[in-house]
Scaffold this active site. Structure first.
Site, PDB file in Angstrom:
ATOM      1  N   ASP A 292       0.879  -1.173   0.000  1.00 45.13           N
ATOM      2  CA  ASP A 292       0.000   0.000   0.000  1.00 45.13           C
ATOM      3  C   ASP A 292       0.915   1.221   0.000  1.00 45.13           C
ATOM      4  O   ASP A 292       2.139   1.102   0.112  1.00 45.13           O
ATOM      5  CB  ASP A 292      -0.899  -0.004   1.251  1.00 45.13           C
ATOM      6  N   SER A 293       0.296   2.410  -0.065  1.00 47.23           N
ATOM      7  CA  SER A 293       1.096   3.627  -0.004  1.00 47.23           C
ATOM      8  C   SER A 293       1.602   3.902   1.413  1.00 47.23           C
ATOM      9  O   SER A 293       2.491   4.733   1.581  1.00 47.23           O
ATOM     10  CB  SER A 293       0.246   4.810  -0.464  1.00 47.23           C
TER      11      SER A 293
ATOM     12  N   TYR B 252      -1.010   8.295  -2.464  1.00 44.04           N
ATOM     13  CA  TYR B 252      -1.110   7.898  -3.866  1.00 44.04           C
ATOM     14  C   TYR B 252      -2.363   8.496  -4.532  1.00 44.04           C
ATOM     15  O   TYR B 252      -2.417   8.650  -5.749  1.00 44.04           O
ATOM     16  CB  TYR B 252      -1.233   6.373  -3.969  1.00 44.04           C
ATOM     17  N   GLY B 253      -3.381   8.752  -3.721  1.00 41.00           N
ATOM     18  CA  GLY B 253      -4.727   8.975  -4.251  1.00 41.00           C
ATOM     19  C   GLY B 253      -4.895  10.171  -5.152  1.00 41.00           C
ATOM     20  O   GLY B 253      -5.861  10.256  -5.912  1.00 41.00           O
TER      21      GLY B 253
ATOM     22  N   CYS C  95      -4.417  -1.648  -1.594  1.00 41.15           N
ATOM     23  CA  CYS C  95      -4.512  -0.213  -1.856  1.00 41.15           C
ATOM     24  C   CYS C  95      -5.652  -0.013  -2.841  1.00 41.15           C
ATOM     25  O   CYS C  95      -5.599  -0.546  -3.967  1.00 41.15           O
ATOM     26  CB  CYS C  95      -3.203   0.285  -2.453  1.00 41.15           C
TER      27      CYS C  95
ATOM     28  N   THR D  29      -6.496   2.661  -4.384  1.00 43.27           N
ATOM     29  CA  THR D  29      -6.083   3.504  -5.499  1.00 43.27           C
ATOM     30  C   THR D  29      -5.399   2.679  -6.591  1.00 43.27           C
ATOM     31  O   THR D  29      -5.739   2.788  -7.775  1.00 43.27           O
ATOM     32  CB  THR D  29      -5.123   4.590  -4.968  1.00 43.27           C
TER      33      THR D  29
ATOM     34  N   GLU E 268      -2.428   8.904   8.370  1.00 41.88           N
ATOM     35  CA  GLU E 268      -0.963   8.779   8.409  1.00 41.88           C
ATOM     36  C   GLU E 268      -0.361   9.591   9.560  1.00 41.88           C
ATOM     37  O   GLU E 268       0.741   9.322  10.003  1.00 41.88           O
ATOM     38  CB  GLU E 268      -0.346   9.217   7.074  1.00 41.88           C
TER      39      GLU E 268
ATOM     40  N   CYS F  16     -10.959   3.003   0.459  1.00 39.03           N
ATOM     41  CA  CYS F  16      -9.514   3.199   0.615  1.00 39.03           C
ATOM     42  C   CYS F  16      -9.123   2.417   1.857  1.00 39.03           C
ATOM     43  O   CYS F  16      -9.803   2.489   2.893  1.00 39.03           O
ATOM     44  CB  CYS F  16      -9.234   4.691   0.797  1.00 39.03           C
ATOM     45  N   THR F  17      -8.020   1.697   1.765  1.00 42.19           N
ATOM     46  CA  THR F  17      -7.662   0.804   2.881  1.00 42.19           C
ATOM     47  C   THR F  17      -7.238   1.566   4.138  1.00 42.19           C
ATOM     48  O   THR F  17      -7.143   0.985   5.206  1.00 42.19           O
ATOM     49  CB  THR F  17      -6.544  -0.164   2.458  1.00 42.19           C
ATOM     50  N   HIS F  18      -6.992   2.864   4.018  1.00 45.80           N
ATOM     51  CA  HIS F  18      -6.697   3.646   5.220  1.00 45.80           C
ATOM     52  C   HIS F  18      -7.954   3.875   6.073  1.00 45.80           C
ATOM     53  O   HIS F  18      -7.855   4.098   7.273  1.00 45.80           O
ATOM     54  CB  HIS F  18      -6.146   5.022   4.844  1.00 45.80           C
TER      55      HIS F  18
HETATM   56  N1  DGL Z   1      -4.654   3.226   1.070  1.00 49.12           N
HETATM   57  C1  DGL Z   1      -4.669   3.571  -0.297  1.00 49.12           C
HETATM   58  C2  DGL Z   1      -5.987   3.352  -0.921  1.00 49.12           C
HETATM   59  O1  DGL Z   1      -6.594   2.399  -0.539  1.00 49.12           O
HETATM   60  C3  DGL Z   1      -3.913   4.771  -0.716  1.00 49.12           C
HETATM   61  C4  DGL Z   1      -4.324   6.069  -0.198  1.00 49.12           C
HETATM   62  C5  DGL Z   1      -3.409   7.146  -0.651  1.00 49.12           C
HETATM   63  O2  DGL Z   1      -2.192   6.964  -0.544  1.00 49.12           O
HETATM   64  O3  DGL Z   1      -3.901   8.177  -1.104  1.00 49.12           O
HETATM   65  O4  DGL Z   1      -6.431   4.042  -1.798  1.00 49.12           O
END
Ligand code: DGL
Length: 271
Positions: free
Chosen positions: A10-11, A42-43, A73, A75, A152, A186-188
């Site tokens: 993931d990012s 990353y998004g 991830c 994204t 984050e 988004c996994t975050h």
């Molecule tokens: N956790 C990632 C996702 O699921 C990336 C989020 C990001 O870095 O913007 O999209």
């Protein structure tokens, strides 16, 4: 049986939502995690940059000779998964298909919400997947670019007024649509689960795309005879592209286990 590790990336911290579930379901598997903390988020990146980053992430994980790679991830899953699958001769799993199946199975009123990064919402990958599985479902989608930096920076607990206010602002139009299922695309975002769940209310089921993907992967590995031999405890290694301390501290909170000794920094640009 296949004792090779599973690679996950993931990012940043978000893919740990998949790691936690992979470890719970398959404690015997060795897991290698890469969080691209030097290049998060990353998004908001373009497709070309995302493909470049994702190729490097996969190349790094492939140095461990994994039997499969989990794109934990949203994204990358929504913008680069097919490219990665075409270029690699091992299974590459993304989060969209498992999460769309979960949402289609979960909704009673046919109204599903989706939150994700700009790239994920722009891709319309969930709309396509749901239209295929459950054509009458109506989806309301919203990009929430401020949520990843919040997570984050460790601002994901209930009582954090900034987190609560931003979540409320993003989710108001989705709640107003009367959705009964919300895909945390988004996994975050599952790290903000309490804040999001509190705002949406008890009647709304939250779909954790990382955890759903982990369940899907466990099922596929079982089906294909690729599970590790049972009877041993799998090792878990963590790699990041920026300093290890902040990642280790937040990962230890989220995984409820001190992982600081197992986090290493690498130079992802050399892959
Ligand atoms: N956790 C990632 C996702 O699921 C990336 C989020 C990001 O870095 O913007 O999209």
């Amino acid at each position: 049986m296949d004792p090779r590790p599973i690679g996950v990336f993931d990012s940043g911290l978000g893919g740990l939502t998949a790691v936690r579930e992979l470890a719970r379901l398959m404690p015997e598997e060795d897991l290698v995690y890469f969080g691209d903390t030097g290049r998060v988020p990353y998004g908001s990146r373009s497709r070309d940059i995302l493909i470049k980053y994702a190729r490097q992430d996969v190349a790094f994980l492939r140095s461990f000779r994994p039997k499969a790679i989990v794109v934990a991830c949203g994204t990358v899953s929504t913008t680069a998964l097919e490219v990665l699958q075409q270029e690699n001769d091992i299974p590459i799993f993304g989060v969209v298909e498992p999460a769309a199946h979960a949402a289609a199975g979960q909704t009673s009123n046919g109204r599903v919400g989706l939150i994700g990064t700009n790239a994920t919402i722009r891709s319309r990958a969930y709309e396509r997947a749901l239209a295929h599985l459950s054509p009458h479902t109506q989806m309301t989608a919203r990009a929430c670019p401020l949520l990843v930096p919040l997570v984050e920076n460790g601002r994901f607990q209930m009582g954090d007024q900034v987190a609560e206010q931003i979540v409320a602002e993003y989710l108001a139009p989705i709640r107003a649509k009367g959705v009964d299922t919300l895909i945390l695309g988004c996994t975050h975002y599952p790290l903000l689960r309490d804040v999001v769940g509190h705002y949406m209310g008890h009647g709304v089921t939250l779909v954790d795309v990382g955890a759903q993907c982990a369940r899907w992967v466990a099922g596929q590995l079982e089906r294909d005879g690729l599970r590790a031999p049972s009877g041993k405890e799998g090792s878990h290694r963590y790699f990041v592209s920026d300093s290890t301390e902040d990642f280790a501290a937040l990962a230890s909170i989220f995984l409820e286990e001190d992982v600081s000794a197992g986090v290493e920094q690498i130079d992802i640009t050399s892959y």
